[in-house]
Scaffold this active site. Structure first.
Site, PDB file in Angstrom:
ATOM      1  N   CYS A   1       0.778  -1.108  -0.081  1.00  0.00           N
ATOM      2  CA  CYS A   1      -0.390  -0.394  -0.136  1.00  0.00           C
ATOM      3  C   CYS A   1       0.646   1.222   0.185  1.00  0.00           C
ATOM      4  O   CYS A   1       1.731   1.484  -0.548  1.00  0.00           O
ATOM      5  CB  CYS A   1      -1.157  -0.392   1.528  1.00  0.00           C
ATOM      6  SG  CYS A   1      -1.777   0.769   0.886  1.00  0.00           S
TER       7      CYS A   1
ATOM      8  N   HIS B   1      -6.777  -6.524  -1.756  1.00  0.00           N
ATOM      9  CA  HIS B   1      -5.368  -5.290  -1.100  1.00  0.00           C
ATOM     10  C   HIS B   1      -4.467  -6.449  -0.623  1.00  0.00           C
ATOM     11  O   HIS B   1      -3.632  -6.155  -0.173  1.00  0.00           O
ATOM     12  CB  HIS B   1      -6.525  -4.173  -0.926  1.00  0.00           C
ATOM     13  CG  HIS B   1      -5.196  -2.836  -0.371  1.00  0.00           C
ATOM     14  ND1 HIS B   1      -3.813  -2.635  -1.873  1.00  0.00           N
ATOM     15  CD2 HIS B   1      -4.951  -2.590   0.221  1.00  0.00           C
ATOM     16  CE1 HIS B   1      -3.459  -1.329  -1.754  1.00  0.00           C
ATOM     17  NE2 HIS B   1      -3.681  -1.189   0.294  1.00  0.00           N
TER      18      HIS B   1
ATOM     19  N   ASP C   1      -8.650  -6.123  -5.933  1.00  0.00           N
ATOM     20  CA  ASP C   1      -8.193  -4.544  -5.214  1.00  0.00           C
ATOM     21  C   ASP C   1      -8.766  -3.714  -5.313  1.00  0.00           C
ATOM     22  O   ASP C   1      -9.206  -3.074  -6.495  1.00  0.00           O
ATOM     23  CB  ASP C   1      -6.508  -3.978  -6.074  1.00  0.00           C
ATOM     24  CG  ASP C   1      -6.049  -3.356  -4.324  1.00  0.00           C
ATOM     25  OD1 ASP C   1      -6.796  -3.098  -4.008  1.00  0.00           O
ATOM     26  OD2 ASP C   1      -4.589  -3.324  -4.390  1.00  0.00           O
TER      27      ASP C   1
END
Length: 443
Positions: free
Chosen positions: A257, A385, A351
């Site tokens: 991230c 994700h 994601d």
């Protein structure tokens, strides 16, 4: 291996023709103590033939919150169930899925994320229960026919943990047992902030010297992420390279991230970085500007007006980041072609937090344009994700400290968790191949 026995409870009165299966049920689990990234074999026997049963798993996290899962199975003609070959007929998943009970653990209270904080002191104690009936409620009232408890650890025996307060650097260093030197890795997470250690402890359990690095919302670091000073991360890299048990040839960086964005910046500008793994990140500086001495890269402004609220009441940030390919954003793109070593992008194509596949493809196209041939992209269909080590249950959405609504992570249960198993192996292979580990000269 654990052997658990117990009486079979039935609400129906047995007839004289029915065999009595009381005290015959056996639940086998192997191994009984393991690291969370290791598979567990589950079998049941001594049950009535062609009988529908329920296998249930549950644990309490460090805050006392319950996470649970269940699956229905039909015994074979001999009254056996083997999760390596027997398909789940329903419950939280279906089909042959040996680790499905671990993958599908979910909170009783919605939008909680299972995350181990104390990786050294205690394991997660996972309870497995077998019922000879369908269990449809989260907390069944019936007594199980057999139970067992297994331990899932985040740290192998002999791994050492040291809190780090060196200059500005804050984190926790995990060292494998032995004299070393070991390949060094800096490990970072994203916008949740704080110090998250579970991936570093597992990396150390697999032979890496891993520094879980905090960069905001921890100790005396800023409470929120503002301007990002790459000098802080350079100081962390220098510290790790200088450690007597860490190879001085260069380090790896693993991050997800927002941390993956920083990892790509480290790869682009810091000579200490020998290999980089970016998990569901971006190819440019976003939101927060990046500085490094005289260098300043403005962050591409976030697009808060593009927030989407899902039918489940969680927030999707999928379109929150603008297209870095726009002419006005060119100066914010990270020059990955300057990186000393190879870069591996690990991406889930489902994601819903970042459009990470798009960003990884943009990064790969830039590498081709500038002749950098050691940039790799691995895309996992159905993965979301939160690509984490195996044993981390699937989490499609969870609460966030910095947003008023839970964040949507995306993904599909089985595809995502299989991607976690595959990506964890590929991540380690990539680091072992590209982070050299030479002997230090003895004084």
């Amino acid at each position: 291996m654990i052997l658990a026995k117990g009486p079979v409870r039935s609400r129906e009165k047995r007839t004289c023709e029915e065999p009595d299966f009381s005290d015959m049920v056996i639940l086998l689990v192997s191994p009984e103590i393991s690291l969370v990234d290791e598979p567990v074999k589950i079998q049941a026997s001594g049950l009535p033939p062609e009988k529908v049963i329920t296998l249930r798993a549950w644990l309490k996290d460090e805050k006392g919150q319950i996470f649970h899962s269940r699956a229905f199975y039909k015994t074979d003609m001999e009254g056996n169930v083997d999760l390596e070959t027997s398909p789940a007929t329903g419950g939280d998943f279906h089909g042959v899925c040996p680790m499905g009970l671990f993958w599908s653990l979910k909170p009783v209270i919605p939008f909680l994320r299972l995350m181990k904080r104390d990786v050294m002191g205690s394991p997660f104690s996972l309870h497995l229960e077998l019922y000879t009936l369908l269990v449809l409620t989260p907390l069944p009232e019936d007594s199980p026919a057999a139970t067992k408890v297994i331990e899932r650890w985040y740290t192998a025996p002999g791994v050492q943990r040291t809190l780090i307060r060196e200059g500005r650097v804050r984190g926790a260093l995990f060292l494998p047992p032995g004299e070393g030197p070991f390949p060094g890795v800096i490990d970072m997470f994203g916008g949740v902030g704080g110090l998250i250690e579970f991936r570093s402890s597992l990396l150390a359990s697999r032979g890496f010297a891993s520094l879980a690095l905090a960069y905001f919302a921890y100790d005396d670091l800023p409470g929120y992420l503002g301007e990002m000073d790459l000098k802080y991360f350079e100081e962390a890299a220098q510290f790790l390279c200088a450690h007597p048990k860490v190879s001085s040839d260069g380090i790896g960086v693993v991050a997800i991230c927002k941390g993956a964005e920083i990892a790509l910046a480290m790869a682009s500008y810091l000579p200490q970085v020998a290999a980089t793994v970016c998990i569901n990140g971006t190819n440019a500086v976003n939101g927060n500007s990046l500085i490094y001495g005289d260098l300043a890269l403005s962050g591409i402004p976030y697009k808060a007006e593009r927030f989407l609220i899902t039918d489940f009441g969680s927030l999707s940030l999928l379109n929150f980041l603008d297209d870095p390919g726009k002419p006005e954003h060119q100066d914010s793109i990270l020059p990955l072609e300057k990186a000393r070593g190879p870069i591996l992008f690990l991406v889930g194509d489902k994601d819903e937090n970042y459009n990470s596949l798009f960003f990884a493809r943009e990064a790969n196209a830039r590498a081709v344009k500038y002749g950098k041939k050691d940039v790799y992209l691995r895309c996992y269909p159905g993965a979301g994700h939160l690509l984490e080590p195996p044993g981390s249950p699937f989490c499609s959405a969870s609460q966030s400290t910095f947003f008023p609504l839970p964040l949507t992570w995306g993904g599909e249960l089985v595809a995502h968790c299989r991607a976690q198993e595959t990506s964890w192996k590929e991540l380690q292979e990539f680091l072992r191949k590209n982070v050299r580990c030479s002997r230090r000269n003895k004084l």
